[in-house]
Motif scaffolding. Structure first.
Motif, PDB file in Angstrom:
ATOM      1  N   UNK A   1       2.864   7.326  10.305  1.00 43.55           N
ATOM      2  CA  UNK A   1       3.675   7.892   9.227  1.00 43.55           C
ATOM      3  C   UNK A   1       3.073   7.638   7.848  1.00 43.55           C
ATOM      4  N   UNK A   2       2.039   6.813   7.814  1.00 45.07           N
ATOM      5  CA  UNK A   2       1.419   6.467   6.532  1.00 45.07           C
ATOM      6  C   UNK A   2      -0.064   6.854   6.507  1.00 45.07           C
ATOM      7  N   UNK A   3      -0.376   7.939   7.150  1.00 42.86           N
ATOM      8  CA  UNK A   3      -1.778   8.391   7.237  1.00 42.86           C
ATOM      9  C   UNK A   3      -2.428   8.566   5.864  1.00 42.86           C
ATOM     10  N   UNK A   4      -1.662   9.081   4.928  1.00 41.38           N
ATOM     11  CA  UNK A   4      -2.271   9.352   3.614  1.00 41.38           C
ATOM     12  C   UNK A   4      -2.690   8.071   2.890  1.00 41.38           C
ATOM     13  N   UNK A   5      -2.154   6.929   3.349  1.00 41.87           N
ATOM     14  CA  UNK A   5      -2.505   5.662   2.722  1.00 41.87           C
ATOM     15  C   UNK A   5      -3.610   4.910   3.470  1.00 41.87           C
ATOM     16  N   UNK A   6      -4.073   5.465   4.579  1.00 39.07           N
ATOM     17  CA  UNK A   6      -5.025   4.732   5.410  1.00 39.07           C
ATOM     18  C   UNK A   6      -6.336   4.392   4.708  1.00 39.07           C
ATOM     19  N   UNK A   7      -6.881   5.237   3.849  1.00 40.25           N
ATOM     20  CA  UNK A   7      -8.099   4.822   3.138  1.00 40.25           C
ATOM     21  C   UNK A   7      -7.898   3.548   2.317  1.00 40.25           C
ATOM     22  N   UNK A   8      -6.751   3.450   1.662  1.00 40.05           N
ATOM     23  CA  UNK A   8      -6.454   2.237   0.889  1.00 40.05           C
ATOM     24  C   UNK A   8      -6.219   1.061   1.829  1.00 40.05           C
ATOM     25  N   UNK A   9      -5.530   1.324   2.926  1.00 40.32           N
ATOM     26  CA  UNK A   9      -5.286   0.268   3.916  1.00 40.32           C
ATOM     27  C   UNK A   9      -6.596  -0.307   4.436  1.00 40.32           C
ATOM     28  N   UNK A  10      -7.517   0.554   4.817  1.00 39.24           N
ATOM     29  CA  UNK A  10      -8.796   0.094   5.352  1.00 39.24           C
ATOM     30  C   UNK A  10      -9.601  -0.676   4.305  1.00 39.24           C
TER      31      UNK A  10
ATOM     32  N   UNK B   1       0.835  -1.203   0.000  1.00 35.19           N
ATOM     33  CA  UNK B   1       0.000   0.000   0.000  1.00 35.19           C
ATOM     34  C   UNK B   1       0.874   1.258   0.000  1.00 35.19           C
ATOM     35  N   UNK B   2       1.915   1.242   0.832  1.00 32.81           N
ATOM     36  CA  UNK B   2       2.770   2.421   0.988  1.00 32.81           C
ATOM     37  C   UNK B   2       3.598   2.722  -0.255  1.00 32.81           C
ATOM     38  N   UNK B   3       3.664   1.791  -1.171  1.00 32.15           N
ATOM     39  CA  UNK B   3       4.375   2.069  -2.422  1.00 32.15           C
ATOM     40  C   UNK B   3       3.643   3.150  -3.223  1.00 32.15           C
ATOM     41  N   UNK B   4       2.338   3.283  -2.953  1.00 37.32           N
ATOM     42  CA  UNK B   4       1.545   4.280  -3.650  1.00 37.32           C
ATOM     43  C   UNK B   4       1.228   3.933  -5.083  1.00 37.32           C
ATOM     44  N   UNK B   5       1.495   2.681  -5.459  1.00 41.02           N
ATOM     45  CA  UNK B   5       1.312   2.288  -6.864  1.00 41.02           C
ATOM     46  C   UNK B   5       0.250   1.212  -7.047  1.00 41.02           C
ATOM     47  N   UNK B   6      -0.375   0.764  -5.950  1.00 41.13           N
ATOM     48  CA  UNK B   6      -1.353  -0.308  -6.067  1.00 41.13           C
ATOM     49  C   UNK B   6      -2.687   0.092  -5.441  1.00 41.13           C
ATOM     50  N   UNK B   7      -3.730  -0.509  -5.924  1.00 41.22           N
ATOM     51  CA  UNK B   7      -5.063  -0.275  -5.367  1.00 41.22           C
ATOM     52  C   UNK B   7      -5.333  -1.292  -4.266  1.00 41.22           C
TER      53      UNK B   7
END
Length: 218
Positions: A148-157, A108-114
């Motif tokens: 540190x990865x807040x911006x990715x949390x929507x994808x994480x959830x 997820x943190x790579x920012x390149x995957x859904x």
């Protein structure tokens, strides 16, 4: 003059040999596991923990589950794709009685995957393990809410939810939610559960994981 082409060729060969050794991420860590196994055979019927740094850095793993035989085969920074790639070397060969997986957060943190792609990677890993170990129970620990990865949390959830739904339809498989317990009553991330880097967990973080995971271990 003839020495120079030979020297050049030797330099090129050394470069490509070095590149080949580095081309596969985590190869050295996997070889280190294999060397450990050659030096001292791991016990039979272990509970195998595999995945990324949250597993690798779980230094109190055996102490946290004193009545269980556990084996840590986490390699830091790994993605689900890496765990898939090395499954035949650090998961399947042990024929564990149970497998605990924590992976996906780095994908997820790579920012390149859904979220769907993360779910699909997990399905690939799950299917690969099931093919060799059809009766082995598997626990997937949900991805955590790293500050540190807040911006990715929507994808994480979203990825967590997709994986949870998939696991719900599988036999001998369990999804463990640790995302929610790492939030406070207002839904905010509990900072004390993380180290100063706001990514890796403090001992308090592992205490939560231990309490939630203990009832699921065989």
């Amino acid at each position: 003059m003839k020495k120079y082409p030979l020297l050049f060729l030797l330099t090129v060969v050394i470069h490509y040999v070095s590149f080949a050794q580095e081309a596969v991420p985590f190869e050295n860590e996997i070889k280190a596991f294999e060397e450990q196994d050659r030096s001292a055979s791991p016990p039979q019927d272990v509970i195998l923990f595999t995945g990324s740094s949250s597993i690798k850095l779980w230094q109190t793993l055996q102490a946290d589950f004193p009545d269980k035989k556990v084996l840590n085969r986490g390699f830091g920074g790994s993605k689900l794709t890496d765990v898939i790639y090395f499954a035949d070397r650090v998961t399947v060969p042990y024929k564990p009685k149970q497998i605990v997986i924590y992976a996906g957060e780095n994908d997820v943190a790579s920012g390149t995957v859904t979220a769907q792609e993360v779910r699909d990677r997990f399905v690939t890993l799950f299917t690969k393990i099931r093919k060799s170990l059809p009766q082995t129970p598997i626990v997937f620990i949900s991805m955590k809410p790293s500050p540190s990865r807040r911006k990715f949390l929507p994808v994480t959830m979203e990825a967590n939810a997709l994986i949870k739904n998939y696991i719900a339809r599988q036999k001998q498989a369990q999804y463990l939610d640790i995302y929610t317990p790492m939030l406070d009553a207002n839904g905010q991330i509990r900072g004390e559960l993380f180290r100063a880097d706001s990514l890796h967990m403090s001992p308090k973080g592992y205490e939560i994981w231990t309490a939630k995971l203990k009832p699921l271990l065989k």
